[in-house]
Design a protein around this motif. Structure first.
Motif, PDB file in Angstrom:
ATOM      1  N   LYS B  52      65.343  53.685  21.105  1.00 38.84           N
ATOM      2  CA  LYS B  52      66.480  53.174  21.892  1.00 38.84           C
ATOM      3  C   LYS B  52      66.470  53.772  23.296  1.00 38.84           C
ATOM      4  O   LYS B  52      66.728  53.089  24.284  1.00 38.84           O
ATOM      5  N   ILE B  53      66.189  55.053  23.364  1.00 32.96           N
ATOM      6  CA  ILE B  53      66.121  55.707  24.680  1.00 32.96           C
ATOM      7  C   ILE B  53      64.976  55.092  25.488  1.00 32.96           C
ATOM      8  O   ILE B  53      65.143  54.730  26.655  1.00 32.96           O
ATOM      9  N   GLU B  54      63.833  54.959  24.847  1.00 35.37           N
ATOM     10  CA  GLU B  54      62.664  54.369  25.518  1.00 35.37           C
ATOM     11  C   GLU B  54      62.994  52.988  26.076  1.00 35.37           C
ATOM     12  O   GLU B  54      62.633  52.653  27.210  1.00 35.37           O
ATOM     13  N   GLN B  55      63.711  52.185  25.304  1.00 36.18           N
ATOM     14  CA  GLN B  55      64.007  50.819  25.731  1.00 36.18           C
ATOM     15  C   GLN B  55      64.960  50.791  26.923  1.00 36.18           C
ATOM     16  O   GLN B  55      64.811  49.969  27.835  1.00 36.18           O
ATOM     17  N   GLU B  59      64.079  49.174  30.497  1.00 38.06           N
ATOM     18  CA  GLU B  59      64.860  48.109  31.125  1.00 38.06           C
ATOM     19  C   GLU B  59      65.290  48.491  32.544  1.00 38.06           C
ATOM     20  O   GLU B  59      65.299  47.650  33.449  1.00 38.06           O
ATOM     21  N   GLU B  60      65.632  49.763  32.751  1.00 37.32           N
ATOM     22  CA  GLU B  60      66.062  50.172  34.095  1.00 37.32           C
ATOM     23  C   GLU B  60      64.877  50.292  35.052  1.00 37.32           C
ATOM     24  O   GLU B  60      65.031  50.078  36.257  1.00 37.32           O
ATOM     25  N   GLN B  61      63.696  50.618  34.537  1.00 37.90           N
ATOM     26  CA  GLN B  61      62.501  50.599  35.382  1.00 37.90           C
ATOM     27  C   GLN B  61      62.176  49.154  35.784  1.00 37.90           C
ATOM     28  O   GLN B  61      61.896  48.876  36.946  1.00 37.90           O
ATOM     29  N   ASP B  62      62.227  48.258  34.814  1.00 38.30           N
ATOM     30  CA  ASP B  62      61.928  46.847  35.105  1.00 38.30           C
ATOM     31  C   ASP B  62      62.902  46.291  36.140  1.00 38.30           C
ATOM     32  O   ASP B  62      62.515  45.574  37.066  1.00 38.30           O
ATOM     33  N   ARG B  63      64.182  46.651  35.958  1.00 40.40           N
ATOM     34  CA  ARG B  63      65.222  46.167  36.876  1.00 40.40           C
ATOM     35  C   ARG B  63      64.967  46.662  38.300  1.00 40.40           C
ATOM     36  O   ARG B  63      65.288  45.975  39.271  1.00 40.40           O
ATOM     37  N   ASN B 175      64.069  56.085  46.772  1.00 45.37           N
ATOM     38  CA  ASN B 175      65.495  55.798  46.571  1.00 45.37           C
ATOM     39  C   ASN B 175      65.730  54.812  45.427  1.00 45.37           C
ATOM     40  O   ASN B 175      66.724  54.928  44.704  1.00 45.37           O
ATOM     41  N   MET B 176      64.805  53.857  45.276  1.00 43.87           N
ATOM     42  CA  MET B 176      64.951  52.907  44.162  1.00 43.87           C
ATOM     43  C   MET B 176      64.865  53.644  42.820  1.00 43.87           C
ATOM     44  O   MET B 176      65.645  53.384  41.902  1.00 43.87           O
ATOM     45  N   GLN B 177      63.915  54.580  42.729  1.00 39.97           N
ATOM     46  CA  GLN B 177      63.801  55.323  41.472  1.00 39.97           C
ATOM     47  C   GLN B 177      65.019  56.234  41.271  1.00 39.97           C
ATOM     48  O   GLN B 177      65.512  56.389  40.149  1.00 39.97           O
ATOM     49  N   LEU B 178      65.504  56.820  42.360  1.00 38.28           N
ATOM     50  CA  LEU B 178      66.715  57.661  42.267  1.00 38.28           C
ATOM     51  C   LEU B 178      67.860  56.858  41.648  1.00 38.28           C
ATOM     52  O   LEU B 178      68.527  57.304  40.701  1.00 38.28           O
ATOM     53  N   LEU B 179      68.057  55.647  42.153  1.00 38.86           N
ATOM     54  CA  LEU B 179      69.133  54.808  41.615  1.00 38.86           C
ATOM     55  C   LEU B 179      68.842  54.401  40.175  1.00 38.86           C
ATOM     56  O   LEU B 179      69.731  54.431  39.313  1.00 38.86           O
ATOM     57  N   ALA B 180      67.586  54.057  39.895  1.00 37.98           N
ATOM     58  CA  ALA B 180      67.227  53.667  38.521  1.00 37.98           C
ATOM     59  C   ALA B 180      67.510  54.820  37.556  1.00 37.98           C
ATOM     60  O   ALA B 180      67.975  54.612  36.432  1.00 37.98           O
ATOM     61  N   ARG B 187      73.661  54.820  31.309  1.00 39.32           N
ATOM     62  CA  ARG B 187      73.580  53.969  30.114  1.00 39.32           C
ATOM     63  C   ARG B 187      73.338  54.792  28.863  1.00 39.32           C
ATOM     64  O   ARG B 187      73.771  54.423  27.770  1.00 39.32           O
ATOM     65  N   LEU B 188      72.611  55.883  28.989  1.00 41.57           N
ATOM     66  CA  LEU B 188      72.342  56.740  27.831  1.00 41.57           C
ATOM     67  C   LEU B 188      73.573  57.516  27.392  1.00 41.57           C
ATOM     68  O   LEU B 188      73.565  58.163  26.343  1.00 41.57           O
ATOM     69  N   GLY B 189      74.628  57.472  28.222  1.00 40.41           N
ATOM     70  CA  GLY B 189      75.868  58.143  27.839  1.00 40.41           C
ATOM     71  C   GLY B 189      75.917  59.612  28.210  1.00 40.41           C
ATOM     72  O   GLY B 189      76.695  60.368  27.634  1.00 40.41           O
ATOM     73  N   ILE B 190      75.086  60.024  29.171  1.00 46.00           N
ATOM     74  CA  ILE B 190      75.125  61.424  29.602  1.00 46.00           C
ATOM     75  C   ILE B 190      75.282  61.494  31.115  1.00 46.00           C
ATOM     76  O   ILE B 190      74.936  60.561  31.838  1.00 46.00           O
ATOM     77  N   GLN B 191      75.831  62.629  31.583  1.00 45.06           N
ATOM     78  CA  GLN B 191      75.906  62.829  33.024  1.00 45.06           C
ATOM     79  C   GLN B 191      74.752  63.713  33.460  1.00 45.06           C
ATOM     80  O   GLN B 191      74.631  64.864  33.005  1.00 45.06           O
TER      81      GLN B 191
END
Lengths: 440, 440
Positions: B52-55, B59-63, B175-180, B187-191
């Protein structure tokens, strides 16, 4: 996906060092790139196909009740000493010493590791039966790696392991995997014939290889043409139906099929001459029933229903996931390139503009790209400012099942061309009709 | 999934050799099992969370426009000689000799390999920018592996690599990776707080670590409480919006946050005293911009817009996927066990019968199990004939977000109990209401 933003490098020349067609095509179409002898990086095109195959293998394992987990690639040599295979395995095992000089190895298979894992947990006959599997990279240090991913050193494999309290249970577990394999290969779009096989270093007395017929195959194969008529994957058969599964096994077993390793001239001569088929084949799966070989050596025991201790009967079941990419190409290509079966195609549709600098063409392509994307159809749009002919050749090489070809002349009369990669059939139709057809 | 058919072994005792809570809980709840020092098998419960974490990472890398591929685990030493890192890397690199005595290694990271791959394909500035990533097992031969998967030797990592023609492009890719990353962790539920970091052996002059705050963290951290108020992942921000991304970067950078490696007492003293926060943290991601360090050493060059040759600017971006399983547990657990954030929970709902031998209870459980399954809700049904209390303790330990508790008394008055694992709140309601709530 837009080709101008992708990483889909295609080679212009056929690579000189590749001997078989799948290896040539995988290099030319940019599925893989060799990074060391027998070791490959999966470029985005190959990666997409690999993942699709992996997912079909996974779904059919899950459907058969096997449970997914994941074992590591690096193992301790001590595990393999318990079974006696550490010394027996030979130089194909990649042996490693860590910084503390401990003997490790890159796992070529996982019978030892999984038996050691479950012996801490399986205590009673009530904990059985179980079939566990994982899909993980493995390493075999082939002396002469060749044929690309077909005989590479680092390879992706699905391996499952079954644990049963008795012989009847072990036979049922074996039959469930046999059926799961037939269903898996059918979904992948290839015909793989199960053939009685030698068990080799895995051990045991019951084993089948699944062989895809291809002229470049590594083994000579002999089989009764009656095989072609058997409904191997038995649409209605339920995994709980022990008698039905055994009937399937019996029918498979009573029809002659063997590799040269197990070929039996006496039985072969009983096959009617007009039904004898010989050829060459590629092994894409191998299943084994080996009784208590590992459970006994490694001390896996559970209490039986009568309170006594029972040594579980095991089997193991492998599918070469990365090898399948090559095997599918061997079975499905033409002079222009790869012809992917729908289920494993990296994208279903390729869009080609013959003139990207024609605004009407680019606009139509954008519209089709967006509509297919919104309909959940996987689509690759070649939006590069290249010659139309070169773009079409690239699409043929990559083997997507459908091409939408957009040219200024067709658009002027309101049509695009839809090409079926497998048949080569081309048809002119309106954009709306093409979208309806491709979204079906 | 029925627990009686699953492989979900739970340990009764807290493992003595585990020092931190995530390691203890991962062993007790049966997420992983150690197979050699610092090497773990992922049992089905842990495997589900890992996937689940991997997915979500994928998804955020693809986005963010990154392209997935897959590089092998075993690399040639020669690649690392090109960059000069083979000798520099030290004993954490697992060095291997194959059967032909060739020097190989188990990749700890992939800057060299990917630079070597793309230099065959990237010929022109028009082939850039590109960010490529893979999610693959890696190995670092830690001298003293500990804390379970938090500091293991074989670990799963997402690593991305960006290639740009100039500094401005490289900054935007960063910056794109920073935002991703901010979006991924949310999404993983952690800060996870981005902190300016030292670049170490990767090189370069711009780097951030992403740190999850936890008392067991490996690093001391210092940050301005203003961080808690920043809308870090900027809901509406588009990856194409260069100015917007730079504004996000500037705001992140101008708010003080650092690990002890880069802590700056002078800047720290400028933070208002009541806003100074210190604590300990766990690194779950690390991003680097390192200019032409690898492209120059390895001869990656493209033609620029003016015809001259340009050496691309690169960055690399890592997320510790397997480590995140431990980090999430460190950040989200209580005395009774794990408390999974919804997005990574192995199943959303656990069904527990207090008395499996009560026909009405078993019947109600079957009905709820089937209805949730049909509604696409992931559900684990503890159908074992065990004490109700032990089954409830097991569910608490495994940390599923919701429990449906079924007892004869409640059923007699038409209700089941619905328990929220995080808050502990329990509520009695009809089966229909429970199904409606859980299917939402």
């Amino acid at each position: 996906m837009r080709l101008s933003k992708a990483y889909l490098p295609v080679l212009k020349e056929s690579p000189a060092d590749a001997q078989i067609v799948s290896h040539k095509l995988m290099l030319r179409a940019g599925l893989v790139r060799q990074t060391a002898a027998g070791i490959y990086a999966w470029l985005p095109l190959g990666f997409r196909v690999l993942k699709k195959i992996e997912q079909i293998v996974r779904e059919e394992q899950d459907r058969a009740g096997a449970i997914e987990m994941l074992m590591p690639t690096i193992q301790s040599a001590d595990l393999w000493r318990e079974s006696g295979r550490y010394d027996a395995y030979g130089p194909e095992m990649l042996r490693i010493k860590d910084r503390h000089d401990r003997e490790m190895l890159y796992g070529p298979t996982n019978e030892e590791m999984l038996t050691a894992l479950v012996r801490d947990d399986m205590k009673s006959y009530r904990d059985l039966p179980r079939t566990l599997y994982h899909i993980q990279w493995k390493f075999r240090d082939e002396v002469r790696p060749r044929f690309g991913v077909m005989r590479g050193r680092e390879f992706l494999m699905k391996d499952a392991y079954s644990f049963d309290v008795d012989e009847a249970g072990a036979r049922h577990s074996y039959n469930m995997q046999l059926l799961a394999y037939l269903r898996t290969f059918k979904r992948l779009g290839i015909q793989a014939v199960p053939m009685k096989a030698a068990t080799g270093p895995i051990g045991g007395d019951l084993s089948h290889e699944f062989i895809v017929l291809a002229p470049t195959g590594e083994s000579k194969v002999f089989y009764d043409a009656a095989f072609e008529a058997i409904d191997l994957d038995r649409a209605g058969l339920d995994y709980g139906d022990k008698a039905g599964l055994q009937a399937m096994f019996d029918e498979v077993s009573s029809t002659y099929a063997a590799t040269d390793e197990t070929h039996d001239e006496a039985r072969w001569s009983e096959v009617a001459e007009e039904r004898r088929r010989t050829g060459r084949g590629i092994e894409v799966g191998h299943i084994f029933s080996f009784g208590d070989k590992y459970s006994k050596a490694m001390g896996l025991k559970v209490t039986g229903p009568d309170g006594g201790m029972v040594t579980p009967m095991m089997g193991s079941y492998g599918v070469g996931v990365s090898r399948l990419v090559g095997a599918i190409i061997e079975a499905s290509h033409d002079d222009n390139g790869i012809v992917w079966p729908d289920a494993v195609a990296p994208w279903k549709v390729g869009i080609v503009t013959m003139r990207q600098d024609d605004d009407a063409s680019a606009g139509a392509a954008e519209k089709i790209h967006a509509a297919l994307h919104d309909a959940g159809v996987e689509v690759l749009y070649d939006d590069r400012d290249e010659r139309g002919g070169a773009k079409l050749a690239g699409m043929d090489l990559m083997g997507l099942p459908w091409q939408v070809i957009i040219g200024p002349r067709g658009l002027a009369s309101g049509v695009v061309e839809l090409k079926n990669r497998r048949t080569g059939d081309r048809e002119e139709l309106s954009i709306e009709s093409a979208l309806t057809r491709l979204s079906a």
